[in-house]
Design an enzyme around this catalytic site. Structure first.
Site, PDB file in Angstrom:
ATOM      1  N   LYS A   1      -2.147  -1.383  -3.750  1.00  0.00           N
ATOM      2  CA  LYS A   1      -2.992  -0.412  -3.679  1.00  0.00           C
ATOM      3  C   LYS A   1      -2.111   0.865  -3.896  1.00  0.00           C
ATOM      4  O   LYS A   1      -1.085   0.983  -2.843  1.00  0.00           O
ATOM      5  CB  LYS A   1      -3.671  -0.565  -2.591  1.00  0.00           C
ATOM      6  CG  LYS A   1      -4.688   0.839  -2.076  1.00  0.00           C
ATOM      7  CD  LYS A   1      -5.466   0.458  -0.837  1.00  0.00           C
ATOM      8  CE  LYS A   1      -6.321   1.379  -0.622  1.00  0.00           C
ATOM      9  NZ  LYS A   1      -7.050   1.283   0.773  1.00  0.00           N
TER      10      LYS A   1
ATOM     11  N   TYR B   1     -14.656   1.019  -6.917  1.00  0.00           N
ATOM     12  CA  TYR B   1     -16.075   1.729  -6.677  1.00  0.00           C
ATOM     13  C   TYR B   1     -16.675   1.516  -7.964  1.00  0.00           C
ATOM     14  O   TYR B   1     -18.061   2.043  -7.825  1.00  0.00           O
ATOM     15  CB  TYR B   1     -15.793   3.400  -6.227  1.00  0.00           C
ATOM     16  CG  TYR B   1     -14.756   3.426  -5.172  1.00  0.00           C
ATOM     17  CD1 TYR B   1     -15.345   3.326  -3.938  1.00  0.00           C
ATOM     18  CD2 TYR B   1     -13.358   3.862  -5.483  1.00  0.00           C
ATOM     19  CE1 TYR B   1     -14.431   3.262  -2.808  1.00  0.00           C
ATOM     20  CE2 TYR B   1     -12.402   3.637  -4.195  1.00  0.00           C
ATOM     21  CZ  TYR B   1     -13.077   3.557  -2.955  1.00  0.00           C
ATOM     22  OH  TYR B   1     -12.254   3.719  -1.852  1.00  0.00           O
TER      23      TYR B   1
ATOM     24  N   LYS C   1       0.829  -1.287   0.088  1.00  0.00           N
ATOM     25  CA  LYS C   1       0.143   0.091  -0.001  1.00  0.00           C
ATOM     26  C   LYS C   1       1.003   1.527   0.156  1.00  0.00           C
ATOM     27  O   LYS C   1       1.705   1.393   1.139  1.00  0.00           O
ATOM     28  CB  LYS C   1      -0.980   0.427   1.033  1.00  0.00           C
ATOM     29  CG  LYS C   1      -1.811   1.177   1.457  1.00  0.00           C
ATOM     30  CD  LYS C   1      -2.717   1.072   2.432  1.00  0.00           C
ATOM     31  CE  LYS C   1      -3.697   2.252   2.656  1.00  0.00           C
ATOM     32  NZ  LYS C   1      -4.415   2.283   3.810  1.00  0.00           N
TER      33      LYS C   1
END
Length: 341
Positions: A261, A326, A209
Site C-alpha cells: 500500500k 474505491y 505500507k
C-alpha cells in the site's frame, strides 16, 4: 547487385509471429494471462456515527460517508451488485487519546461489523484495525511527547491493537486488516485472537505500507485530526528492501495475506514480494490513485473504465490476488450494466 537489393534479400521473414495471437478479440482472450472479477476486489466503505444523511467526500468524487442508519441499505445494494468483500472504516464522534472506542463492544467498530454480518452473513467483513479514525490526535496509536516531537509508543499501541482485534472478531469480523505498522503487531494479534477462541479469524496485514502523499483524500474521508506525518512508523518511499523485511516478518508472525500500500507507485515492491513468498498478496489502490483517475476522467482526458481495468490488471500481473479499491462498487455497476445488455 546494389547494396539496396542485397539488403532486401538479406531480410528473412519471422519464424515467430507473435501478432498471430492478437488477430481478434477471441484469439486475444484465448491466451490472456490475467483477468479481473469481483472475486478479486475488496470494497472500502466509510461509516460515520451521528449523521443522518450521506456526506460526499470532495476529494473522492462518487464516494460518501454513510450514516449508520443507511448501512443496511448500502450493504444490500452492494450484495445485489455481487460485491463479496467489504472493508469498513469508522468515522468516530467518540475520539480520545488512545482510541478506546475501538475495543468497546458497543462502540462504532463493533456496531458496524455486527450490522454488516447481520445484513449479509455470507459477505466477508474485513475491518480496518487501527486508531487514526478514533484518536483525537489522528496518529495510529498511543503517543508520547518528547519536547516538540510526537512519538507513537509501539508496545502500548500493540497492546491496544490486540484488544481492538478481539472486539472486532467478537462482533463477527471474518478477517482483520491491521494497518498501524507497529513492530510485532501481527504476532501479538494472532496470539490474542487464538487465546480468545478466534483462531479462524484471519489477518490481512498492511505489510508494506508506505508513508505516502497518495493518502491525501483518505484524510478527508475519515476526518483525520492528524498534525504532522506518520514517517516514524510507515515505510519510507525510497526503501524497497526494507519493505521486503516488513512483509516477510508479517508472514513469520502469522499473517494470512500480505498487502502492499499504495498500489500503482509500488508495483515493483509487489512484484518482488511475489517472488519471495507463496502467500496470497493484496494491493491497495488508495485514494490518491482513485482521485487521479476520477478527476482525469471528469476532464475528458481518458477512458475511465479502460484505465481502471488496466490498473487492476497491472496489480494482478505484478502478483496480487486481491485489490482494495474505491472503484469496486463502480466496477460492479459496470459489470451489471454489461449483463443487462
Amino acid at each position: 547487385m546494389s547494396d539496396q537489393s542485397n539488403h532486401t534479400h538479406a531480410f528473412k521473414t519471422p519464424l515467430r509471429r507473435l501478432r498471430r495471437l492478437r488477430t481478434s478479440e477471441a484469439m486475444r482472450a484465448m491466451v490472456r494471462e490475467n483477468f479481473i472479477s469481483l472475486d478479486d476486489l475488496i470494497h472500502p466503505i466509510f461509516i460515520e456515527e451521528g449523521i443522518s444523511a450521506p456526506v460526499d467526500i470532495r476529494t473522492l468524487p462518487g464516494i460518501s460517508r454513510f450514516p449508520e442508519s443507511m448501512l443496511v441499505q448500502e450493504i444490500k445494494e452492494l450484495q445485489q451488485l455481487g460485491v463479496k468483500y467489504v472493508m469498513p472504516f469508522g468515522i468516530s464522534h467518540h475520539k480520545d487519546a488512545i482510541g478506546s472506542d475501538t475495543w468497546n463492544d458497543e462502540g462504532l467498530l463493533a456496531r458496524m461489523v455486527r450490522t454488516i454480518k447481520q445484513t449479509a452473513p455470507e459477505m466477508v467483513v474485513i475491518p480496518d484495525i487501527c486508531f487514526c479514525e478514533y484518536t483525537d490526535h489522528g496518529h495510529c496509536g498511543v503517543i508520547e511527547h518528547h519536547h516538540d516531537d510526537v512519538h507513537v509508543c509501539n508496545d502500548a499501541t500493540v497492546e491496544n491493537l490486540v484488544k481492538q482485534a478481539v472486539c472486532a472478531a467478537k462482533a463477527g469480523a471474518d478477517m482483520l486488516a491491521p494497518s498501524a505498522m507497529m513492530d510485532g503487531q501481527i504476532r501479538a494479534m494472532r496470539d490474542g485472537l487464538d487465546a480468545a477462541g478466534y483462531e479462524n479469524v484471519s489477518i490481512l496485514a498492511h505489510s508494506a505500507k508506505f508513508a505516502s502523499a497518495f493518502y491525501g483524500p483518505f484524510r478527508e474521508a475519515v476526518a483525520s485530526e492528524l498534525k504532522g506525518n506518520r514517517k516514524g512508523y510507515q515505510l519510507d518511499c525510497a526503501d524497497g528492501r526494507q519493505a521486503m523485511v516488513e512483509a516477510l516478518l508479517d508472514e513469520e508472525e502469522g499473517a494470512d495475506i500480505l498487502m502492499v500500500k499504495p498500489g500503482t507507485p509500488y508495483l515493483d515492491v509487489l512484484a518482488r514480494l511475489r517472488d519471495r513468498t507463496d502467500m496470497p498478496l493484496a494491493a491497495y489502490h488508495v485514494g490518491g490513485e482513485y482521485a487521479g483517475i476520477k478527476f482525469a476522467a471528469q476532464a475528458g482526458a481518458l477512458d475511465e473504465r479502460a484505465v481502471v481495468t488496466e490498473s487492476f490488471i497491472g496489480f494482478k500481473r505484478a502478483g496480487a490476488s486481491l485489490i482494495v479499491s474505491y472503484y469496486t462498487k463502480q466496477f460492479a455497476q459496470w459489470l451489471a450494466e454489461d449483463a443487462a445488455k
